[in-house]
Design a protein around this motif. Sequence first.
Motif, PDB file in Angstrom:
ATOM      1  N   TRP A 543       0.873  -1.185   0.000  1.00 33.54           N
ATOM      2  CA  TRP A 543       0.000   0.000   0.000  1.00 33.54           C
ATOM      3  C   TRP A 543       0.910   1.234   0.000  1.00 33.54           C
ATOM      4  O   TRP A 543       1.370   1.675   1.053  1.00 33.54           O
ATOM      5  N   SER A 557      -5.888   1.518  10.592  1.00 33.84           N
ATOM      6  CA  SER A 557      -6.198   2.148   9.297  1.00 33.84           C
ATOM      7  C   SER A 557      -7.062   1.267   8.402  1.00 33.84           C
ATOM      8  O   SER A 557      -7.494   1.719   7.343  1.00 33.84           O
ATOM      9  N   PHE A 558      -7.290   0.004   8.792  1.00 32.88           N
ATOM     10  CA  PHE A 558      -8.062  -0.927   7.953  1.00 32.88           C
ATOM     11  C   PHE A 558      -9.362  -1.291   8.669  1.00 32.88           C
ATOM     12  O   PHE A 558      -9.339  -2.023   9.665  1.00 32.88           O
ATOM     13  N   ASP A 560     -11.678  -3.272   7.627  1.00 36.73           N
ATOM     14  CA  ASP A 560     -12.077  -4.650   7.350  1.00 36.73           C
ATOM     15  C   ASP A 560     -10.926  -5.631   7.462  1.00 36.73           C
ATOM     16  O   ASP A 560     -11.032  -6.767   6.973  1.00 36.73           O
ATOM     17  N   ALA A 561      -9.853  -5.258   8.091  1.00 40.46           N
ATOM     18  CA  ALA A 561      -8.699  -6.144   8.257  1.00 40.46           C
ATOM     19  C   ALA A 561      -7.956  -5.760   9.519  1.00 40.46           C
ATOM     20  O   ALA A 561      -8.154  -4.676  10.079  1.00 40.46           O
ATOM     21  N   PRO A 563      -4.000  -5.570  10.705  1.00 39.54           N
ATOM     22  CA  PRO A 563      -2.576  -5.721  10.407  1.00 39.54           C
ATOM     23  C   PRO A 563      -1.871  -6.521  11.501  1.00 39.54           C
ATOM     24  O   PRO A 563      -2.120  -6.317  12.699  1.00 39.54           O
ATOM     25  N   VAL A 593      -1.837  -8.776   6.816  1.00 39.86           N
ATOM     26  CA  VAL A 593      -3.115  -8.570   7.496  1.00 39.86           C
ATOM     27  C   VAL A 593      -3.871  -9.893   7.574  1.00 39.86           C
ATOM     28  O   VAL A 593      -3.551 -10.861   6.884  1.00 39.86           O
ATOM     29  N   ALA A 595      -7.665 -10.922   6.838  1.00 41.32           N
ATOM     30  CA  ALA A 595      -8.860 -10.393   6.178  1.00 41.32           C
ATOM     31  C   ALA A 595      -9.660 -11.552   5.596  1.00 41.32           C
ATOM     32  O   ALA A 595      -9.193 -12.695   5.520  1.00 41.32           O
ATOM     33  N   TYR A 601     -10.558  -5.656   1.511  1.00 42.90           N
ATOM     34  CA  TYR A 601     -10.063  -4.653   2.455  1.00 42.90           C
ATOM     35  C   TYR A 601      -9.234  -3.630   1.713  1.00 42.90           C
ATOM     36  O   TYR A 601      -8.687  -3.900   0.625  1.00 42.90           O
ATOM     37  N   ALA A 602      -9.132  -2.466   2.343  1.00 40.91           N
ATOM     38  CA  ALA A 602      -8.323  -1.356   1.820  1.00 40.91           C
ATOM     39  C   ALA A 602      -8.164  -0.336   2.952  1.00 40.91           C
ATOM     40  O   ALA A 602      -9.021  -0.230   3.845  1.00 40.91           O
ATOM     41  N   PRO A 603      -7.066   0.405   2.966  1.00 42.59           N
ATOM     42  CA  PRO A 603      -6.880   1.403   4.030  1.00 42.59           C
ATOM     43  C   PRO A 603      -7.869   2.558   3.884  1.00 42.59           C
ATOM     44  O   PRO A 603      -8.271   2.929   2.785  1.00 42.59           O
ATOM     45  N   ASN A 875     -11.277 -10.997  13.272  1.00 39.55           N
ATOM     46  CA  ASN A 875     -11.452  -9.821  12.430  1.00 39.55           C
ATOM     47  C   ASN A 875     -12.913  -9.363  12.460  1.00 39.55           C
ATOM     48  O   ASN A 875     -13.628  -9.412  11.456  1.00 39.55           O
TER      49      ASN A 875
END
Length: 898
Positions: A543, A557-558, A560-561, A563, A593, A595, A601-603, A875
């Motif tokens: 990323w 920062s995620f 849906d995940a 780290p 991560v 997930a 997922y994405a930041p 998660n």
Amino acid sequence: MPVEADGRLTPPSPPPPSFSAAISSSSSTRDWFFPSPSNFVHHHQSPPEFPRARSRRFSTIPNRTSPSSTPPPPPYATRRRRVVYFPHHLSPKPEQQQALPVPLPQPPPPVDSNADRPAPKKKHLLQHGTYFELLRLALIRWHFAISASFLIAALASLLHKNLSLRNQVVDLQDEIARLNIGLLACNVSSSIDFRLLETAAVDLYAGQGLKHLSLIASLALLSIPLLVFKYIDLVSKSRSSDAASEEVSLSKQLAYRVDVFLSVHPYSKPLALLVATLLLIILGGLALFGVTSDGLADCLWLSWTYVADSGNHADSEGIGPRLVSVSISFGGMLVFAMMLGLVSDAISEKFDSLRKGRSEVVEQNHTLILGWSDKLGSLLNQLAIANESLGGGTVVVMAERDKEEMELDIGKMEFDFKGTSVICRSGSPLILADLKKVSVSKARAIIVLAEDGNADQSDARALRTVLSLTGVKEGLKGHIVVELSDLDNEVLVKLVGGELVETVVAHDVIGRLMIQCARQPGLAQIWEDILGFENCEFYIQKWPQLDGMQFEDVLISFPDAIPCGVKVASCGGKIVLNPDDSYALQEGDEVLVIAEDDDSYAPAALPTVWRGSLPKDFVVPKSAERILLCGWRRDMEDIIMVLDAFLAPCSELWMFNDVPENEREKKLIDGGLDLSRLVNISLVNREGNAVIRRHLESLPLESFDSILILADESVEDSAIQADSRSLATLLLIRDIQAKRLPYREAMVTSVQRGSFSQGSWIGEMQQASDKSVIISEILDPRTKNLLSMSKISDYVLSNELVSMALAMVAEDRQINHVLEELFAEEGNELQIREADLYLREGEELSFYEIMLRARQRKEIVIGYRLCNAERAVINPPAKAERRRWSVKDMFVVIAEKE
């Protein structure tokens, strides 16, 4: 005839001058003896020894020249009787005996008894020469018969043609006369130019000669193969009759050459059929040209029509054309029968090749599985789930089994493939041709399954398979995931495969999981959720927008995940689990991560989270434990060393199995265990059978903190037998523990549970399960449902967990380094913590806030399990929402080992 010393026949000596006179002068009372025909000596047999046979008496033969004169007999007539030998067909009849003059041969000289026996070798030469003489006569007779038959056929054909031509000439002359009369009547012409007619007749006769020649040529060409085969047969028989000859007969040599030609050349059969068809058309056309008035081109085309359709000869007229057309039609039927046989064989062979999995797989970016084991079902299920987000993928399975059997077994698997295609092929992974058949160089991942049975043999075969894969000339696009049975063989496989190979040691993984789950009940379910693709799993991705951000901020920062670590580019791509909060991401770094999927997922924007403080300091209570191992595994020494690293000092490890106590120490030492280096545990050996109740009752089962029921080495080859033994041991142990507990405590516990009736045996076992932890090694997934329903044991699903690990490493080889660290004695591991370490009773916190509080202990919270829930949530969604927590809740964290 007498025989010489060298075995040759010699003619009899001429009679002496007085021999005829002696015959004429013999008295009427002279007796003549004639032997039976069996004593007659032929020209190819050895001379007889003149046996004493019954003689035939004849009357005196009168002298025709001078009947009155009776000269005295010769001197030798009084010394020896004359014996005259006649062939059977030349013996005189009784009515001819008086008039038959019998010339007497010269009496044979006395023969030595030893000389009467001819040498075997000379007799053999005599018989051999006679046989070839007979063979020559037979060949002459056959040649004469065949030549005569062809000559008679040719003469008959010529005679028939001459007669037909004569009739045609007569008809033409009559027609000319009729036309002449018609022309004269019409005053068109006075006469016909007979010179033109003579020229036409000459041309007609020349054409008829050519037709005769074509007919004879067709017959000769047709007879040549028959003569050649007959000659070969005769020569072969003559050679085979000679016992002293060791040469191979000509017919066998010819048959061998034909066999080699048909075997080596793939298109030999169609080529032979084409040549036979062309010869039939040409010979048939020549024969038709000889018996009809059509041209050669028309006859060849007509011959082809007879070959192609046997019913076309019905319009033929005349004996000759009909005979030739029937012959051509009969040959055409044979040709088309052979053609249909070849086509049918080719189609059957092609379908048989497809049915048996011999065709080539034309795929790219597919997953290739080499081998067959009971882990294949779980592995295919995980790969199908992993490919679901892509709309399905392709999995190719190659094993040394029949393709139909593999497809039948895969069809019986009770799960949805979710668009993934499974292609089966029969072949050996040790053969490069079979590897090329499944497009091994284009596969994105290659999984080598361990065989069921002996661990050393299975690993040796895996090593040979890796050698075969590294020998592919086109190279490999993907990596190799090898399942091994023994940890000691891992170094050798990595040495051979190099950077292409990732290894998963099944027994080592299961052993470490069992130890971790024995110390922390409920961890098996968490591992099952993380390793499988059904829930959440590990993913690594880059990323660039997070470059320069510290890991503490990356952690939230995620949405849906979660780290868990960083793949540091500056350290050669090393994955660091649970890094420091102050570590800032650099260019090229990737984030590890947990997930649900790689595209889920994405930041996002950094949320505002209140950190707070921990309610109390956490001190790990580490006290001595007592653990029981039921059963014997081949990697027992590895389990003992891992337990020695995890347990507190003064702990006890009881080993209960049917291996004699005097042999255990020897096996452990041979496996590489140094008993003097054990620091934290002491071994206690007990011998017995784990499925016999009286043997188990001799153990203090109520005093153990953890009990590990291993799949015994003696039955681990059969998953059903191993699970049956483990399940029986589990039930016996729980029943013994329940009987030894106070009855009142069992009553209270069963009432509190409420799931089973008061005093039921399952309720008693559930109460006993609260006192100690039992971990059972289960090989068959179907046994999982029995243990889950009874809730009397935590479990480890061996084959399914190993299949999950293989599928995860096949999808991303970098995950193998994460799993190795989580299973190792040092570094980070999965742990289950109580909620009172992070919050107070009734406190409302978001999951982000709990994550930041856990960072004060350098832990990463990845999930939780509520006090009234049976499964943990990994998660969790809505991490920013606040909720009320209880101190009886549990949190799943990644933390360093104490």
